[in-house]
Write an enzyme that holds these catalytic residues in place. Sequence first.
Site, PDB file in Angstrom:
ATOM      1  N   HIS A 184       0.629  -1.242   0.046  1.00  0.00           N
ATOM      2  CA  HIS A 184       0.024   0.087   0.108  1.00  0.00           C
ATOM      3  C   HIS A 184       0.985   1.247   0.094  1.00  0.00           C
ATOM      4  O   HIS A 184       1.902   1.378   0.671  1.00  0.00           O
ATOM      5  CB  HIS A 184      -1.059   0.014   1.196  1.00  0.00           C
ATOM      6  CG  HIS A 184      -0.528   0.224   2.570  1.00  0.00           C
ATOM      7  ND1 HIS A 184      -0.163   1.156   3.192  1.00  0.00           N
ATOM      8  CD2 HIS A 184      -0.113  -0.963   3.265  1.00  0.00           C
ATOM      9  CE1 HIS A 184       0.256   0.897   4.500  1.00  0.00           C
ATOM     10  NE2 HIS A 184       0.420  -0.229   4.533  1.00  0.00           N
ATOM     11  N   ASP A 211      -0.337   4.406   0.807  1.00  0.00           N
ATOM     12  CA  ASP A 211      -0.717   5.411   1.711  1.00  0.00           C
ATOM     13  C   ASP A 211      -0.078   5.093   3.159  1.00  0.00           C
ATOM     14  O   ASP A 211       0.396   4.115   3.289  1.00  0.00           O
ATOM     15  CB  ASP A 211      -2.206   5.298   2.034  1.00  0.00           C
ATOM     16  CG  ASP A 211      -2.804   3.825   2.629  1.00  0.00           C
ATOM     17  OD1 ASP A 211      -2.149   2.955   1.910  1.00  0.00           O
ATOM     18  OD2 ASP A 211      -3.455   3.931   3.596  1.00  0.00           O
ATOM     19  N   ASP A 220       6.419   0.921   6.764  1.00  0.00           N
ATOM     20  CA  ASP A 220       4.899   0.641   6.511  1.00  0.00           C
ATOM     21  C   ASP A 220       4.283   1.752   5.522  1.00  0.00           C
ATOM     22  O   ASP A 220       4.250   2.522   5.807  1.00  0.00           O
ATOM     23  CB  ASP A 220       4.271   0.907   7.696  1.00  0.00           C
ATOM     24  CG  ASP A 220       2.824   0.439   7.534  1.00  0.00           C
ATOM     25  OD1 ASP A 220       2.178   0.138   6.838  1.00  0.00           O
ATOM     26  OD2 ASP A 220       1.993   0.868   8.774  1.00  0.00           O
ATOM     27  N   GLU A 244      -5.049   1.681   2.523  1.00  0.00           N
ATOM     28  CA  GLU A 244      -4.983   0.565   3.582  1.00  0.00           C
ATOM     29  C   GLU A 244      -5.296   1.015   4.878  1.00  0.00           C
ATOM     30  O   GLU A 244      -5.828   0.549   5.809  1.00  0.00           O
ATOM     31  CB  GLU A 244      -3.736  -0.180   3.298  1.00  0.00           C
ATOM     32  CG  GLU A 244      -3.668  -1.405   4.095  1.00  0.00           C
ATOM     33  CD  GLU A 244      -3.104  -1.396   5.509  1.00  0.00           C
ATOM     34  OE1 GLU A 244      -3.601  -2.141   6.252  1.00  0.00           O
ATOM     35  OE2 GLU A 244      -2.549  -0.409   5.927  1.00  0.00           O
ATOM     36  N   GLU A 245      -4.739   2.111   5.457  1.00  0.00           N
ATOM     37  CA  GLU A 245      -4.436   2.466   6.705  1.00  0.00           C
ATOM     38  C   GLU A 245      -6.120   2.832   7.379  1.00  0.00           C
ATOM     39  O   GLU A 245      -6.306   2.553   8.388  1.00  0.00           O
ATOM     40  CB  GLU A 245      -3.555   3.915   6.827  1.00  0.00           C
ATOM     41  CG  GLU A 245      -2.244   3.651   6.619  1.00  0.00           C
ATOM     42  CD  GLU A 245      -1.650   2.591   7.376  1.00  0.00           C
ATOM     43  OE1 GLU A 245      -2.046   2.108   8.482  1.00  0.00           O
ATOM     44  OE2 GLU A 245      -0.294   2.214   7.249  1.00  0.00           O
ATOM     45  N   ASP A 301       2.946  -6.762   4.624  1.00  0.00           N
ATOM     46  CA  ASP A 301       2.555  -5.543   5.410  1.00  0.00           C
ATOM     47  C   ASP A 301       2.785  -5.992   6.907  1.00  0.00           C
ATOM     48  O   ASP A 301       2.148  -4.835   7.791  1.00  0.00           O
ATOM     49  CB  ASP A 301       1.231  -5.107   5.076  1.00  0.00           C
ATOM     50  CG  ASP A 301       0.659  -3.570   5.498  1.00  0.00           C
ATOM     51  OD1 ASP A 301       1.850  -2.752   5.638  1.00  0.00           O
ATOM     52  OD2 ASP A 301      -0.320  -3.399   5.517  1.00  0.00           O
ATOM     53  N   HIS A 361       3.946   3.257  12.262  1.00  0.00           N
ATOM     54  CA  HIS A 361       3.232   4.278  12.765  1.00  0.00           C
ATOM     55  C   HIS A 361       4.025   5.212  13.860  1.00  0.00           C
ATOM     56  O   HIS A 361       3.215   5.788  14.705  1.00  0.00           O
ATOM     57  CB  HIS A 361       1.928   3.637  13.261  1.00  0.00           C
ATOM     58  CG  HIS A 361       0.997   3.116  12.316  1.00  0.00           C
ATOM     59  ND1 HIS A 361      -0.460   2.700  12.522  1.00  0.00           N
ATOM     60  CD2 HIS A 361       1.365   2.374  11.243  1.00  0.00           C
ATOM     61  CE1 HIS A 361      -0.735   2.060  11.616  1.00  0.00           C
ATOM     62  NE2 HIS A 361       0.315   1.843  10.638  1.00  0.00           N
TER      63      HIS A 361
HETATM   64 ZN   LIG Z   1       0.831  -1.158   6.512  1.00  0.00          ZN
END
Ligand SMILES: [Zn+2]
Length: 391
Positions: A77, A79, A110, A144-145, A171, A366
């Site tokens: 992903h 994003d 990520d 995705e997030e 992921d 994150h």
């Molecule tokens: Zn991710």
Amino acid sequence: MVTALSRICALPAISPHNGGSGEEAKAKEIEKLISGLGLGSVEWQRVDDAKSPTGNRPSLFLEVKGACPRRLCILSHMDIVPEGDRSFWTLDPYSPVVRGSRLYGRGVSDNGMAIISSIYALHTLKKLNITPAYTVCLVFLSDEELGSSFGVKPLLERGLFREDDLVIAPDSGNDSGDFVEIAEKSMLRMEFTVTGKQSHAARPDTGVNACRAANLFSVELDEALHTTFQEKDALFDPSVSTFEPTRRAANVPNMNTVPGKERFGFDCRVLPSVPLDDVLKVVERVRDEVSRRSGTVIEIEVKRDDAAPPTSEDSDVARLLLSSIKKVLNVKPVFGGIGGGTFAAFFRRKGIPAVVWQQEPEGTAHQPDEYTEIEYIVNNAKVFAGMMSGN
Ligand SMILES: [Zn+2]
């Protein structure tokens, strides 16, 4: 690979629903990278999103023919989550930089490194004149997030994936690269609103204390859920269902008022063997009891994501991945489940076996000063190349 990863991570792809401008610029940069490496042209898929500056959210598909038509799909992903509080960062999140063995920047782990590892795996095969055993399909997704409503969910509905696709979503993973995720727990989020009657703290007899009722309900529910659902499943860590009281909203600003309203929430991760309807029955029973005893009204708002059936350890994609990991990393991979939240579940629900794996630094996604080990980017590319060539 580090240069390419730095280039795409310099373009923040934050959801327009999270204060960003979306994935368009990053997608264009990925397209440029792919065509620069001579890997062919990507196909753009767009999903309408009125909040996006372009009116839609893009996803990219790159398909390269292999010896057989069956496809190996590697999903990543584009994003990212926002950087959060900048003061926690010691570096600029959007100017990726190498320090020692690591590359730092928002989105490098990520999920930027999966984008780069999958592209360079294909690039390497091409350079070595190796025809992939499977038709390789690299997919770069939006959204995705925040739940994939503008990404893989609608794309699955468009019929862009097939039942015999071999699907891997790099992921999630760990430092040793020996963890292969094949199952997820169900997710249940409940928000409770307890309504009583506000009063002066010196005259509680004239009100109905919502704070006391909420405390009682929280404790009784916690206990009831834990005693009713004690099943264990060794695939998961922790091996039990979890029921956690989490958020509690502010009630009254001063001490000398008895609150008339309380809001609080539970986050539950439930083993696939336990139906969420059974959990909700217990919640409603405790709710009715507490409501009657306390004289309050308790409303429940539910968000649920029922677990998909696990991917079999004997599925073609799991076996293909396993043998490639063993060769590259020289570890003995273990299959397991996680608490929920990867997009493999959307595929499993459609009957398409999907696995989640990559070698990644634990606990950095994150977070401020997100990083990845450069070695992992290379290792992941090797594992993907091994899968592409059918080992
Ligand atoms: Zn991710």
